[in-house]
Scaffold this active site. Structure first.
Site, mmCIF file in Angstrom:
data_model
loop_
_atom_site.group_PDB
_atom_site.id
_atom_site.type_symbol
_atom_site.label_atom_id
_atom_site.label_comp_id
_atom_site.label_asym_id
_atom_site.label_seq_id
_atom_site.Cartn_x
_atom_site.Cartn_y
_atom_site.Cartn_z
ATOM 1 N N GLU A 107 17.875 1.138 64.630
ATOM 2 C CA GLU A 107 18.404 1.454 63.377
ATOM 3 C C GLU A 107 17.017 0.878 62.922
ATOM 4 O OE1 GLU A 107 20.788 -2.095 63.175
ATOM 5 O OE2 GLU A 107 19.466 -3.019 61.543
ATOM 6 N N CYS A 138 16.946 -14.689 72.022
ATOM 7 C CA CYS A 138 16.341 -15.668 70.806
ATOM 8 C C CYS A 138 18.370 -15.900 71.018
ATOM 9 C CB CYS A 138 15.917 -14.972 69.814
ATOM 10 S SG CYS A 138 14.368 -14.597 70.242
ATOM 11 N N CYS A 163 19.197 -7.908 62.038
ATOM 12 C CA CYS A 163 18.557 -7.614 62.720
ATOM 13 C C CYS A 163 19.464 -6.627 63.801
ATOM 14 C CB CYS A 163 17.001 -7.951 63.079
ATOM 15 S SG CYS A 163 16.375 -8.616 62.495
ATOM 16 N N CYS A 176 10.452 -0.328 58.326
ATOM 17 C CA CYS A 176 10.552 -1.223 59.436
ATOM 18 C C CYS A 176 10.733 -1.020 60.086
ATOM 19 C CB CYS A 176 11.435 -2.479 58.440
ATOM 20 S SG CYS A 176 11.774 -3.603 60.062
ATOM 21 N N CYS A 220 17.122 -5.530 73.292
ATOM 22 C CA CYS A 220 15.939 -6.215 72.868
ATOM 23 C C CYS A 220 16.423 -7.427 74.659
ATOM 24 C CB CYS A 220 15.356 -7.238 72.183
ATOM 25 S SG CYS A 220 14.473 -8.389 72.210
ATOM 26 N N CYS A 266 19.651 -13.826 67.275
ATOM 27 C CA CYS A 266 19.488 -12.594 66.747
ATOM 28 C C CYS A 266 20.864 -11.758 67.202
ATOM 29 C CB CYS A 266 17.930 -11.884 66.993
ATOM 30 S SG CYS A 266 17.358 -10.070 67.104
HETATM 31 N N1 SAH Z 1 11.151 -9.539 68.450
HETATM 32 C C1 SAH Z 1 10.050 -9.621 67.055
HETATM 33 C C2 SAH Z 1 11.078 -8.797 66.177
HETATM 34 C C3 SAH Z 1 11.993 -8.631 65.669
HETATM 35 S S1 SAH Z 1 12.736 -9.274 64.656
HETATM 36 C C4 SAH Z 1 9.574 -10.550 66.960
HETATM 37 O O1 SAH Z 1 10.650 -11.467 67.623
HETATM 38 O O2 SAH Z 1 9.246 -11.267 66.435
HETATM 39 C C5 SAH Z 1 11.545 -9.869 63.154
HETATM 40 C C6 SAH Z 1 12.176 -11.201 63.350
HETATM 41 O O3 SAH Z 1 13.388 -11.301 62.520
HETATM 42 C C7 SAH Z 1 12.211 -12.092 64.035
HETATM 43 O O4 SAH Z 1 11.140 -13.517 63.881
HETATM 44 C C8 SAH Z 1 13.388 -12.504 64.229
HETATM 45 O O5 SAH Z 1 13.010 -13.764 65.200
HETATM 46 C C9 SAH Z 1 13.702 -12.777 63.032
HETATM 47 N N2 SAH Z 1 15.359 -12.220 63.051
HETATM 48 C C10 SAH Z 1 16.000 -12.163 64.060
HETATM 49 N N3 SAH Z 1 17.851 -12.092 63.428
HETATM 50 C C11 SAH Z 1 17.353 -12.966 62.557
HETATM 51 C C12 SAH Z 1 18.384 -13.414 61.383
HETATM 52 N N4 SAH Z 1 19.737 -13.032 62.134
HETATM 53 N N5 SAH Z 1 18.233 -14.451 60.320
HETATM 54 C C13 SAH Z 1 16.475 -14.004 60.033
HETATM 55 N N6 SAH Z 1 16.050 -13.550 60.844
HETATM 56 C C14 SAH Z 1 16.375 -13.143 62.024
#
Ligand code: SAH
Length: 342
Positions: A84, A108, A330, A97, A104, A111
């Protein structure tokens, strides 16, 4: 897939096909504009037949359009993989974006991208295709490009796909192609220390964004497994190294999770570890993911936290919410599309 190739490589490809040199420019332009083979009018049929197997094939699986101009698309690549990408409309232009991996493996806890682990890396061309898709949709051309900015904040960990992501950075910023300056590109990472340093050593100058989300290692370990591999102290040292080499201010993302990382003491601790650094903190109230049992901090409280950080000398803002009516954190759209096709 020939969208992975830069202009020089396309020239070589065309030569290897036994075609005349000037065809390279025509082919490269068609690729960058996102034309399908059928849409290319200035290449002979015989040549098109020869390159058909190497030509990029991706299609829109679903697209959602928000009232505020935000769009989310799920693109399907030729192997069936779905990623996406999001288009965000700002006063100064459009930001895309992009996703860098299918799934992934960073794990986390909050996420959605990580729910089914990593399926595969995206190639440089597949990352580029996400920008080309939206540029074409908006009627952009090479001279009048519609996309001004790119953020690598979709599914996947960009620095876990280092070679393809850096090749993509070269492609998207090349003067022959979309020519989007690295100054207008943000790369977000959960903090793979060696590759942050490598990015600086390899001469890149994109805006580095670190997903911090906690002010100390013990809390960070409970929400981000990568914290077991790299200490915050070492992540910050790598950021200093990046800043020294590139002169680019580092950005820290801090997703606010209610009752987990948003109390006064934690915010004080955050200010303390960032103090004295040329940086900015982006606060993002967590976007709740159905499968995860975590809630976002209320927006009102997020503004209070931003004020507190500012008062402590740390530049901070609360991320604007865009496309709320089509929202999904995401990876959520992709998971939805995949579930429908399972
Ligand atoms: N893997 C990379 C890019 C991913 S996503 C990273 O970790 O930075 C971009 C951002 O969105 C990251 O800061 C991630 O931690 C955050 N993110 C992921 N899921 C989220 C959610 N449910 N709510 C808010 N931020 C989120």
């Amino acid at each position: 897939m020939i969208l992975d190739l830069n202009f020089e490589e396309i020239c070589q490809y065309v030569e290897n096909m036994g075609e005349q040199k000037y065809r390279a420019k025509q082919l490269f332009e068609a690729l960058t504009l996102g034309k399908t083979l059928e849409e290319i009018s200035n290449l002979p049929k015989s040549f098109k037949e020869k390159i058909e197997k190497d030509y990029p094939k991706y299609e829109e699986a679903t697209r959602l359009v928000s009232k505020d101009g935000t769009q989310k698309v799920a693109l399907r690549f030729s192997d069936g993989s779905i990623v996406e990408s999001v288009l965000l409309k700002y006063k100064y232009g459009y930001t895309v974006c992009v996703s860098t991996q299918v799934g992934c493996r960073m794990g986390c806890k909050f996420c959605a991208s990580t729910l089914n682990g990593l399926q595969r890396n995206l190639s440089a061309g597949e990352i580029l295709a996400q920008i080309i898709f939206f540029n074409k949709l908006l009627g952009g051309t090479l001279k009048e490009r519609k996309i001004t900015n790119v953020v690598l904040m979709g599914c996947g960990e960009p620095l876990d796909n280092y070679d393809n992501v850096t090749k993509f950075l070269k492609l998207v910023s090349s003067a022959d192609g979309l020519n989007i300056s690295q100054r207008n590109i943000s790369l977000s990472t959960c903090g793979l220390v060696p590759n942050i340093k490598k990015l600086a050593d390899d001469g890149f100058s994109v805006t580095l964004t670190i997903s911090l989300h906690a002010p100390n290692d013990s809390l960070r370990k409970t929400i981000m497994p990568i914290a077991n591999a790299y200490k915050i102290e070492d992540v910050l040292k790598a950021c200093d190294y990046y800043f020294d080499k590139t002169g680019r201010r580092v950005c820290f993302e801090y997703s606010l999770i209610s009752g987990v990382n948003d109390n006064d003491q934690q915010i004080n601790e955050l200010a303390k570890i960032l103090k004295g650094r040329s940086c900015h903190v982006n606060l993002i109230p967590l976007n709740s993911v159905k499968e995860k049992n975590l809630l976002g901090t209320a927006r009102k409280k997020a503004y209070v936290i931003a004020g507190k950080l500012e008062a402590l000398g740390i530049s901070a803002t609360v991320r604007r919410t865009m496309g709320e009516d089509i929202e999904g954190a995401c990876g959520q759209l992709r998971n939805k599309v995949e579930a429908k096709h399972d």
